[in-house]
Design a protein around this motif. Structure first.
Motif, PDB file in Angstrom:
ATOM      1  N   ARG A 262      39.336  27.914  37.072  1.00 30.85           N
ATOM      2  CA  ARG A 262      38.735  27.746  35.091  1.00 30.85           C
ATOM      3  C   ARG A 262      37.709  28.227  35.220  1.00 30.85           C
ATOM      4  N   ARG A 269      32.302  40.269  35.715  1.00 33.92           N
ATOM      5  CA  ARG A 269      33.269  41.030  36.848  1.00 33.92           C
ATOM      6  C   ARG A 269      32.517  42.116  37.457  1.00 33.92           C
ATOM      7  N   GLU A 273      32.427  42.418  40.629  1.00 32.07           N
ATOM      8  CA  GLU A 273      32.983  44.203  41.485  1.00 32.07           C
ATOM      9  C   GLU A 273      31.893  43.924  42.519  1.00 32.07           C
ATOM     10  N   TYR A 276      32.263  41.054  45.523  1.00 34.19           N
ATOM     11  CA  TYR A 276      33.640  40.530  46.413  1.00 34.19           C
ATOM     12  C   TYR A 276      34.134  42.185  47.178  1.00 34.19           C
TER      13      TYR A 276
ATOM     14  N   GLU B  33      47.684  26.625  37.814  1.00 34.92           N
ATOM     15  CA  GLU B  33      46.943  27.071  37.026  1.00 34.92           C
ATOM     16  C   GLU B  33      46.320  28.662  37.135  1.00 34.92           C
ATOM     17  N   GLN B 123      54.819  39.360  46.015  1.00 32.43           N
ATOM     18  CA  GLN B 123      54.493  38.883  47.474  1.00 32.43           C
ATOM     19  C   GLN B 123      55.070  39.500  48.842  1.00 32.43           C
ATOM     20  N   ASP B 136      40.606  44.581  54.991  1.00 30.19           N
ATOM     21  CA  ASP B 136      40.654  45.724  54.419  1.00 30.19           C
ATOM     22  C   ASP B 136      41.363  46.950  53.208  1.00 30.19           C
ATOM     23  N   ARG B 181      43.328  36.475  46.201  1.00 30.43           N
ATOM     24  CA  ARG B 181      42.942  36.062  45.293  1.00 30.43           C
ATOM     25  C   ARG B 181      41.988  36.564  44.341  1.00 30.43           C
ATOM     26  N   TRP B 182      40.798  37.632  45.037  1.00 29.25           N
ATOM     27  CA  TRP B 182      39.149  38.561  44.730  1.00 29.25           C
ATOM     28  C   TRP B 182      40.607  39.166  44.117  1.00 29.25           C
ATOM     29  N   LEU B 185      41.968  38.438  40.904  1.00 26.67           N
ATOM     30  CA  LEU B 185      41.054  37.875  39.703  1.00 26.67           C
ATOM     31  C   LEU B 185      40.407  39.340  39.777  1.00 26.67           C
ATOM     32  N   GLN B 186      40.130  40.763  40.277  1.00 25.22           N
ATOM     33  CA  GLN B 186      39.053  41.075  39.627  1.00 25.22           C
ATOM     34  C   GLN B 186      40.187  42.493  38.504  1.00 25.22           C
ATOM     35  N   THR B 244      47.330  27.858  28.975  1.00 25.47           N
ATOM     36  CA  THR B 244      47.533  27.227  30.403  1.00 25.47           C
ATOM     37  C   THR B 244      46.742  26.191  30.181  1.00 25.47           C
TER      38      THR B 244
END
Lengths: 397, 250
Positions: A262, A269, A273, A276, B33, B123, B136, B181-182, B185-186, B244
């Motif tokens: 959360r 962002r 970028e 990460y 979540e 998956q 990478d 996860r990254w 997120l990105q 959510t």
């Protein structure tokens, strides 16, 4: 502890005369943290560093190993010459190689046990990890060549390579420490530019790229050979400390967004970028900075003259740090064993805490036994040689 | 009067009472979540036609004759159909064991181009971790697959590895789970955190994932629950504004 004469005057301008117990202390703590991190699904590893910043115990371990290697073999090289010092380094490298192969044997035993007892239809894919048992001719050979490195067995091969190439590095460090550090930095930069790494088996590259991590090792060595004195003003300056604190807090904030999705919006962002992924394989600059910031804080909180370090409270960690190779290997074995207990008997939180505590206690006990062995060996071998302290130091390992 | 109240209730709640995710599965709901929306799915639900492509490796299937019907892609189709009455739900699969993310790319791209699904559920990661593939390359492959799906107008949900207590100390999932996860997120796409869902089930004793049984029953129930929870995540993210946590509509 006789070796704890830390207030003795410095005899050589570029070389700290006495072993710095802080190194043993923090290496011992790093060994405990590595042990805890190696137990999967362990509630206790919430205390470990990696949950609060970018770097983890690996950085501490590599840096301090570089420092002690330069401390011990640097003195040998000055007193006995290049050949003797190089021979001692290579002997140590061989010991670490043997230790690594010993760990591999334990891993084989564990995985073979699992292979013959487990056939859950849910985990067909995961059982692919056992495929290498089908062709032991190839995999065991690849393990001996340090190309096949099962999980949690990446640190020692890194260490073997770093020490194996250490004699010429040390030679240069003694002649021109700053030049050696610059060469190391250039190698690091070239590695990033061209993506160099060592090949691994069956796929990919080394999880700890020696061409990247050498920078931290050489940096540790550079600090041991006079860098610490040269930078002491800078390290203790208020500005440096303030910058370090700010950076550590920023890292903490970013890491918190990983655990609480959360909060992810708090990392813009654009920033995400840029930062990460934070690459452990190639020792990301952000990790390196995090470690250095941490080191700055620690050096300021625990000054070299601090007498409190001789207290019995720190003895368990110090004695582990003084036998780091043995205790590291033992820790890897204990983490396998702890995982085994947690899955076979109970995986509840009290069991996790009990296993973690028991593991650390066993590591300390083993280190005490090793210290005792060294003591009786020394008594048996007549008067102390000038290099006896090097042995006490764990031979730079 | 009662009938009237019932009709009113139905009118207010927006339709007939919908199928609920079994309580057993729901104990791991806290792991769902997600703050990223699935706008294409939202439109497709409104248009009453939802197509999902599940691309994956060995942990997206179950062995045996009934394997395909009992594995989570089929259970997802069932759960979505139950939860979205009136919407035509079709789940297709591109599943084959032993493939890394990179291995999957060609057939993934072909399936996407051919089927133009509303949603891709991808998956991947276990095989990469088992083979210790380059992290990478793994991230790169993930990004390419996600771009391919988005490029031709599909939403994407990523799914990470299974929690496997027996092999946990032998397969280092960490790097690959973090890469995923990254990437999620990105790209601002939902991640179905199968690892932590299953881990919680194991901790709570919902399912005994350590058991060395060769029988199919636990495996089938785990897949059933993954299907239900995945449906919850998808429907939750397809609410206007990407609500959510997932809402269990009653």
């Amino acid at each position: 502890m006789k070796e704890a004469r830390i207030t003795a005057p410095l005899t050589a301008p570029h070389l700290a005369a006495e072993r710095d117990l802080r190194l043993d202390l923090f290496r011992g703590i790093a060994l405990w943290l590595i042990f805890l991190d190696h137990i999967p699904s362990n509630v206790v590893n919430w205390v470990t560093l990696r949950n609060y910043g970018f770097s983890d115990a690996t950085e501490i371990f590599v840096f301090i190993s570089g420092y002690t290697a330069a401390f011990v073999y640097g003195r040998a090289m000055r007193e006995r010459g290049f050949v003797v010092a190089a021979a001692r380094v290579l002997k140590r490298t061989w010991q670490i190689y043997v230790a690594h192969i010993f760990l591999f044997a334990i891993y084989l035993a564990e995985i073979s046990y699992v292979a013959q007892s487990f056939d859950n239809p849910l985990y067909g894919e995961e059982m692919g990890i056992l495929d290498f048992l089908k062709q032991p001719d190839v995999t065991i050979m690849q393990a001996l060549l340090l190309k096949f490195k099962p999980v949690n067995m990446d640190v020692l091969p890194l260490y073997i390579v770093l020490l194996g190439f250490f004699p010429p590095v040390l030679w240069l460090l003694i002649r021109n420490a700053s030049l050696a550090l610059i060469v190391s930095g250039i190698l690091y930069a070239l590695m990033w530019k061209f993506g160099w790494n060592f090949p691994a088996y069956p796929d990919g590259h080394w999880a700890f790229n020696p061409l990247a991590w050498q920078l931290l090792f050489v940096l540790g060595a550079w600090f041991a050979l006079g860098g610490a004195q040269r930078l002491s003003r800078f390290v203790t300056s208020r500005v440096t400390v303030a910058l370090a604190v700010v950076y550590l807090l920023l890292c903490l904030g970013v890491v918190m967004t990983w655990y609480f999705p959360r909060l992810a919006f708090l990392v813009p962002r654009v920033l995400a970028e840029v930062i990460y992924p934070i690459d452990k394989t190639n020792l990301d600059v952000l990790r390196l900075l995090h470690f250095l910031a941490l080191a700055v804080i620690v050096v300021n909180l625990v000054p070299r003259q601090w007498q409190g370090i001789n207290s019995w409270v720190f003895r368990p960690a110090i004695v582990c740090g003084q036998h780091s190779l043995e205790i590291f290997c033992f820790g890897v074995f204990l983490s396998f064993a702890a995982h085994f207990v947690l899955t076979e008997i109970s995986s509840r939180v009290p069991a996790q805490i009990l296993c973690s505590a028991a593991g650390v206690l066993i590591m300390v006990a083993a280190a005490e036994v090793l210290a005792w062995y060294k003591k009786i060996d020394r008594k048996g071998s007549g008067p102390r040689s000038p290099l006896a302290q090097a042995d006490l130091a764990g031979g730079g390992g | 009067m009662r009938a009237l109240i019932a009709v009113l209730f139905v009118a207010i709640s927006g339709g007939p009472a919908l199928a609920e995710t079994p309580a057993k599965c729901r104990v791991a709901e806290s792991q769902l979540e997600n703050s990223f929306p699935l706008p294409v799915v939202e439109k497709a639900i409104a248009a009453k036609n939802l197509t999902v492509l599940v691309a994956g490796s060995g942990s997206s299937q179950l062995p045996g004759q009934n394997g395909a019907a009992r594995a989570y892609p089929a259970r997802l189709e069932h759960a979505l159909s139950q939860k979205l009455p009136g919407v035509t739900v079709k789940v297709t699969t591109d599943v084959k064991s032993g493939r890394t993310a990179r291995d999957m790319l060609p057939s993934l791209k072909a399936s996407l181009a051919e089927q133009k699904p509303t949603l891709l559920v991808w998956q991947t990661g276990t095989v990469d971790a088992v083979r210790i593939a380059s992290p990478d390359e793994y991230s790169e492959a993930l990004t390419k697959g996600v771009d391919a799906a988005k490029g031709q107008g599909s939403d994407v949900v990523l799914m990470n590895m299974q929690y496997s207590p027996r092999t946990e100390s032998m397969i280092a999932l960490g790097n690959y789970a973090e890469s995923m996860r990254w990437v999620a997120l990105q790209n601002e796409i939902p991640l179905f955190d199968r690892f932590h869902v299953m881990k919680l089930w194991n901790e709570l004793g919902t399912f005994d994932l350590y058991s060395d049984t060769k029988k199919m029953d636990t495996a089938e129930r785990v897949h059933d629950c993954i299907g239900w929870l995945l449906a919850d995540l998808i429907i939750g993210a397809a609410q206007p504004g990407g609500a959510t946590p997932p809402i269990d509509v009653k």
